[in-house]
Scaffold this active site. Sequence first.
Site, short mmCIF file in Angstrom:
data_model
loop_
_atom_site.label_atom_id
_atom_site.label_comp_id
_atom_site.label_asym_id
_atom_site.label_seq_id
_atom_site.Cartn_x
_atom_site.Cartn_y
_atom_site.Cartn_z
N HIS A 1 -18.02 29.72 1.76
CA HIS A 1 -18.34 30.72 2.77
C HIS A 1 -19.70 31.36 2.53
CE1 HIS A 1 -14.12 30.10 3.70
NE2 HIS A 1 -14.55 30.35 4.92
N ARG B 1 -14.80 35.15 12.71
CA ARG B 1 -14.16 35.22 11.39
C ARG B 1 -13.92 36.69 11.05
NH1 ARG B 1 -17.71 30.49 10.13
NH2 ARG B 1 -16.40 28.90 9.17
N ARG C 1 -10.16 34.92 15.52
CA ARG C 1 -9.25 34.36 14.52
C ARG C 1 -8.64 35.51 13.73
NH1 ARG C 1 -11.34 30.30 10.00
NH2 ARG C 1 -12.24 32.17 9.10
N GLU D 1 -6.40 22.71 10.01
CA GLU D 1 -7.24 22.62 8.82
C GLU D 1 -6.44 22.22 7.58
OE1 GLU D 1 -9.31 26.35 8.30
OE2 GLU D 1 -7.58 27.53 8.91
N ASN E 1 -13.93 22.33 7.55
CA ASN E 1 -14.26 22.72 6.17
C ASN E 1 -13.03 22.65 5.28
OD1 ASN E 1 -16.62 23.35 7.45
ND2 ASN E 1 -16.17 25.54 7.57
N ASP E 2 -11.96 23.28 5.78
CA ASP E 2 -10.74 23.23 4.98
C ASP E 2 -10.02 21.90 5.12
OD1 ASP E 2 -10.52 25.64 3.50
OD2 ASP E 2 -10.23 26.71 5.38
N ARG F 1 -14.01 23.43 -2.05
CA ARG F 1 -15.27 23.51 -1.32
C ARG F 1 -16.27 24.47 -1.95
NH1 ARG F 1 -13.05 26.60 4.17
NH2 ARG F 1 -15.18 27.24 4.52
C1 PEP Z 1 -12.81 25.71 8.49
O1 PEP Z 1 -12.03 25.73 7.55
O2 PEP Z 1 -13.40 24.70 8.89
C2 PEP Z 1 -13.10 26.95 9.23
C3 PEP Z 1 -13.79 26.94 10.35
O3 PEP Z 1 -12.67 28.12 8.68
P1 PEP Z 1 -13.36 28.78 7.40
O4 PEP Z 1 -14.65 28.04 7.15
O5 PEP Z 1 -13.60 30.20 7.73
O6 PEP Z 1 -12.34 28.56 6.34
MG MG Z 2 -10.77 27.42 7.19
#
Ligand code: PEP
Ligand code: MG
Length: 584
Positions: free
Chosen positions: A203, A310, A346, A447, A470-471, A481
């Site tokens: 993040h 977010r 979200r 995710e 991402n997740d 990550r």
């Molecule tokens: C993700 O996981 O791709 C996502 C958009 O949420 P975050 O990056 O906030 O975990």
């Molecule tokens: Mg995520």
Amino acid sequence: MNNGYHPHPMSFSLHGLAVSQGIAIGHAHLVSHATLEVARYTVRERDIPREIERFETALATVRNELGVLHAEAVTPGSPSELAALVNVHAMFLDDPLLAEVPKDLMRERRCNAEWALVQQMELLVAQFEEIDDSYLRERKHDIVQVVERVLRVLLDKPRRLGKRGGYSELVIVAHDLSPADTIQFKNLKIAGFVTDLGGATSHTAIVARSLAIPAVVGLHHARPLVREGDLIIVDGTRGVLIVDPGERVLEEYQLKKRELELERSKLKRLKTARSATLDNVDISLQANIELPQDIVQVKEAGADGVGLFRTEFLFMNRDTLPGEDEQFEAYRLVAKALAGKPVTIRTLDLGADKTARALHGTERQSPNPALGLRAIRYCLAEPQLFLAQLRAILRASHVGNVQILIPMLAHVTEIEQTLAMIEQAKQQLRERRCKFNEHIPVGGMIEIPAAALALGALVRRLQFLSIGTNDLIQYTLAIDRTDEAVAHLYDPLHPAILRLLSHVIQTAQKAEIPVAVCGEMGGDPKLTRLLLGMGLRQFSMHPTQLLEVKQQVVMADTEQLSAKVSRLLRLDEPERIRELVERL
Ligand code: PEP
Ligand code: MG
């Protein structure tokens, strides 16, 4: 990738992970939380005067440093923010609350100067946090920064000011930065940052991209090798940090920086262009935001809405949680500014690398936070907190086109419990006679691989999907990550990821519910054609990436891409896949 460093008599470079494009040239500002964790030791009665003298000498040294910085900052061409920042620091340094009270503490408690200073700093920071005025409240960071300067002198880490003038921009150099640290750069004029730790989709990196400031993470040795004030170049596109560059290198980078700026300004022409492919398929390009103030960039980029808000960033860097009204105000601002365009809020996705200080103590220490009680799991375990957020979102739905997005779903029971809580929040609002949209759409983030694979039960209960790549990548490939040690294995083009993505997009289309990608893949212009070929029609990304993605969209032909991508999806040799993606 080479993570080693190349010493040079003067200049040297370090290689890390490129996480936020562009070039920054400026002076290093070392940031370290570790320095604030100072030890306490007892000073003998007769040594107290010497300890006080040590403290006073450190204050005087920092006063001089700030004087030099101020002289540099007021030269023509320097941003006025820097001079103002230095002034505020100088003011705090001379305030008896910082300059005198620690001495009393040393006398009374017979403690060392560092410890006394940090005690007093914590007290002052806590007092600032009580202030209603957000501008004044934020000045607590200046207190911390000026204390850090004094501590560095006390701890015998002298600061060295840059020898070469002309660059008044600051580049943050840190061992690690949390997302909570990084979000604070929104209010400061920071040219770029580099860290020793961190992965490309942590993040922290995401926040850097949203700030559009060049950043390199996973450098391993930057923090110990770079000195305060060193002139440094951050090449956020190649993932390189150059310290004390020679004249030729500096000129080369100045040129590159100007070229990049020119390219960016050319892209602006696309802002008003219709977002559609050559074969006339409309593509919705939406924005990811962290704070209400981001709507300025959302508008600048001409986004079709907010695909991901977010909200957990509203909960960071503060000692108390934002209540329903404060949250409502934040959501209302965004909903109103977007004037009818969709705003996808979200629900709280705290946990893993995103932590809220206000919850410390109540949060259970998780042995493996990425797999722990995060996001919807946490919210369902804290119903009062969750209900307050749901009521705030619902109230904002009266003002604009608001929809609710639930993170980290894996189980049908989680959706059912969430839907029941939304109903409960609605009922509470009805009792209060508050207005909201009775038909507010509720969507889920895909995710976790389990959700992607067992999608049928989810699409029957939800009105839209948003894929968090991402997740999804983190959990499918079992790659943390945020860990640079495994960052090279974090691969969006892994055949397993491509198949999961394609499956989710197709299942949603069959079920006739909208599906978007809101993870970092959605904002990567190198992957736009691939995703279009999979059938994706809705993307959400940092506003700063939107025009680059649009440039790809307007040159694409979905029919052609679809045929090519279905062939690509049958491959499982990574090299072949990579080649084909490049040639799409
Ligand atoms: C993700 O996981 O791709 C996502 C958009 O949420 P975050 O990056 O906030 O975990
Ligand atoms: Mg995520």
